[in-house]
Design a protein around this motif. Structure first.
Motif, PDB file in Angstrom:
ATOM      1  N   ALA A  66       0.906  -1.368  -0.125  1.00 33.01           N
ATOM      2  CA  ALA A  66       0.092   0.158   0.071  1.00 33.01           C
ATOM      3  C   ALA A  66       1.030   1.306   0.036  1.00 33.01           C
ATOM      4  O   ALA A  66       0.656   2.215  -0.718  1.00 33.01           O
ATOM      5  N   ARG A  67       1.792   1.321   0.899  1.00 35.40           N
ATOM      6  CA  ARG A  67       2.777   2.614   0.840  1.00 35.40           C
ATOM      7  C   ARG A  67       3.176   2.735  -0.601  1.00 35.40           C
ATOM      8  O   ARG A  67       3.781   3.881  -1.056  1.00 35.40           O
ATOM      9  N   GLY A 116       3.111   6.221  -5.628  1.00 38.30           N
ATOM     10  CA  GLY A 116       3.429   6.327  -7.022  1.00 38.30           C
ATOM     11  C   GLY A 116       4.254   5.152  -7.863  1.00 38.30           C
ATOM     12  O   GLY A 116       4.671   5.423  -8.869  1.00 38.30           O
ATOM     13  N   TRP A 117       4.293   4.260  -7.128  1.00 40.24           N
ATOM     14  CA  TRP A 117       5.373   3.102  -7.634  1.00 40.24           C
ATOM     15  C   TRP A 117       4.393   1.727  -7.709  1.00 40.24           C
ATOM     16  O   TRP A 117       3.531   1.485  -7.043  1.00 40.24           O
ATOM     17  N   VAL A 118       5.019   0.961  -8.478  1.00 36.07           N
ATOM     18  CA  VAL A 118       4.324  -0.518  -8.641  1.00 36.07           C
ATOM     19  C   VAL A 118       5.415  -1.433  -8.854  1.00 36.07           C
ATOM     20  O   VAL A 118       6.485  -1.163  -9.259  1.00 36.07           O
ATOM     21  N   THR A 127      12.340  -6.870  -4.656  1.00 30.63           N
ATOM     22  CA  THR A 127      11.174  -6.729  -5.652  1.00 30.63           C
ATOM     23  C   THR A 127      11.433  -5.418  -6.570  1.00 30.63           C
ATOM     24  O   THR A 127      11.716  -4.237  -6.016  1.00 30.63           O
ATOM     25  N   SER A 128      11.393  -5.698  -7.893  1.00 27.42           N
ATOM     26  CA  SER A 128      11.857  -4.646  -8.885  1.00 27.42           C
ATOM     27  C   SER A 128      10.419  -3.890  -8.634  1.00 27.42           C
ATOM     28  O   SER A 128       9.379  -4.160  -9.136  1.00 27.42           O
ATOM     29  N   ILE A 129      10.481  -2.331  -9.018  1.00 27.43           N
ATOM     30  CA  ILE A 129       9.455  -1.511  -9.048  1.00 27.43           C
ATOM     31  C   ILE A 129       9.906  -0.502 -10.034  1.00 27.43           C
ATOM     32  O   ILE A 129      10.879  -0.102 -10.325  1.00 27.43           O
ATOM     33  N   THR A 130       8.836   0.175 -10.518  1.00 31.31           N
ATOM     34  CA  THR A 130       8.924   1.471 -11.338  1.00 31.31           C
ATOM     35  C   THR A 130       7.622   2.267 -11.043  1.00 31.31           C
ATOM     36  O   THR A 130       6.661   1.762 -10.540  1.00 31.31           O
ATOM     37  N   ARG A 131       7.837   3.440 -11.703  1.00 33.91           N
ATOM     38  CA  ARG A 131       6.701   4.490 -11.355  1.00 33.91           C
ATOM     39  C   ARG A 131       5.771   4.431 -12.222  1.00 33.91           C
ATOM     40  O   ARG A 131       5.635   3.801 -13.366  1.00 33.91           O
TER      41      ARG A 131
END
Length: 280
Positions: free
Chosen positions: A146-147, A152-154, A254-258
């Motif tokens: 959730a944070r 603004g990240w997924v 975990t890889s994340i992107t905006r």
């Protein structure tokens, strides 16, 4: 093939707070998923004391994880984890899920004969018309997910960095590591070995993160930094007194992107590695 109960109920690995957080950002749990792979490990692909030859090649001591002596073992350890993860993802698809959250990776030895790699998590489905083309995977639990989304990240996928290196366990290292009367001092050979595998595993984690989401990974939220040392008898040594030390470092994240981030150019640098503060 479906893993949901006949009456439509589902199970999960989420706590009540995690469940509330996941549903609060637009996901519904659809069931617990698991993937398992059991591998026989231990073949370094070399005879004798490979650590002794590599130590003689330079002052750094440990060999490269991509050297012929450890390449088969490195590939097997990485392949086992990825196979277990792919089976969990297959269960997620069977349930109609869009991703797996709160992923845990567990490995354990079976009497020294084989190693079991297990991936456990909770499959979730998005309450949205916009659905990912393939399920994402993440170690993040409900509150951290959730944070991430509110910021603004997924998540784009679970990333691994696995590195193995070998060093000959010479008489000086054995004496310093195994006897108390020598006093308090650094075992420099073991320091170089562990530093080598950790740095290499970190670099491999960054490279793996870039592959997720079509190369859109901007950063890595790190979950686990594991290190294991084990001694192995040198095959063919007289009396079995000669030993090598194998170090294995594992980074999981975990890889994340905006949101809405366009695909990164191929020449972009490696993603940033970071941590999220967990709520206790």
């Amino acid at each position: 093939m479906t893993y949901q109960q006949p009456d439509g109920t589902w199970d999960s690995t989420l706590s009540a707070r995690e469940f509330a957080a996941v549903t609060g950002v637009g996901f519904e749990p659809v069931g617990q998923v698991m993937g398992t792979a059991v591998f026989h490990l231990g073949d370094t692909g070399a005879w004798g004391c490979p650590g002794a030859w590599t130590a003689a090649g330079g002052p750094s001591g440990p060999s490269s994880p991509s050297s012929p002596s450890l390449a088969p073992l490195t590939r097997a350890v990485s392949a086992a984890r990825r196979l277990a993860l792919s089976r969990a993802v297959a269960e997620c698809r069977a349930l109609g899920g869009d991703g797996i959250v709160a992923v845990r990776l567990v490995s354990r030895e079976h009497r020294g004969e084989a190693t079991e790699f297990t991936v456990i998590g909770t499959a979730v489905r998005a309450r949205s018309r916009v659905r990912p083309r393939q399920p994402f995977t993440s170690h993040l639990g409900g509150q951290d997910l959730a944070r991430l989304l509110h910021g603004g990240w997924v998540p784009t996928g679970l990333a691994f960095g696995v590195s193995l290196a070998i060093r000959h366990d010479d008489w000086r290292a054995s004496r310093l590591a195994g006897r108390r009367f020598v006093g308090n001092q650094e075992v420099d050979g073991y320091t170089r070995l562990t530093d080598h595998v950790r740095q290499d595993a970190r670099a491999r984690l960054a490279l793996d993160a870039r592959k997720h989401g079509g190369g859109a990974g901007d950063g890595v939220v790190v979950d686990e930094v594991g290190l294991r040392l084990r001694r192995t008898e040198c095959l063919g040594s007289e009396g079995g007194s000669a030993r090598d030390v194998i170090a294995e470092a594992v980074f999981v994240g975990t890889s994340i992107t905006r949101f809405g981030r366009s695909r990164r150019p191929a020449a972009a640098g490696p993603p940033t590695i970071m941590r999220l503060e967990r709520e206790h």
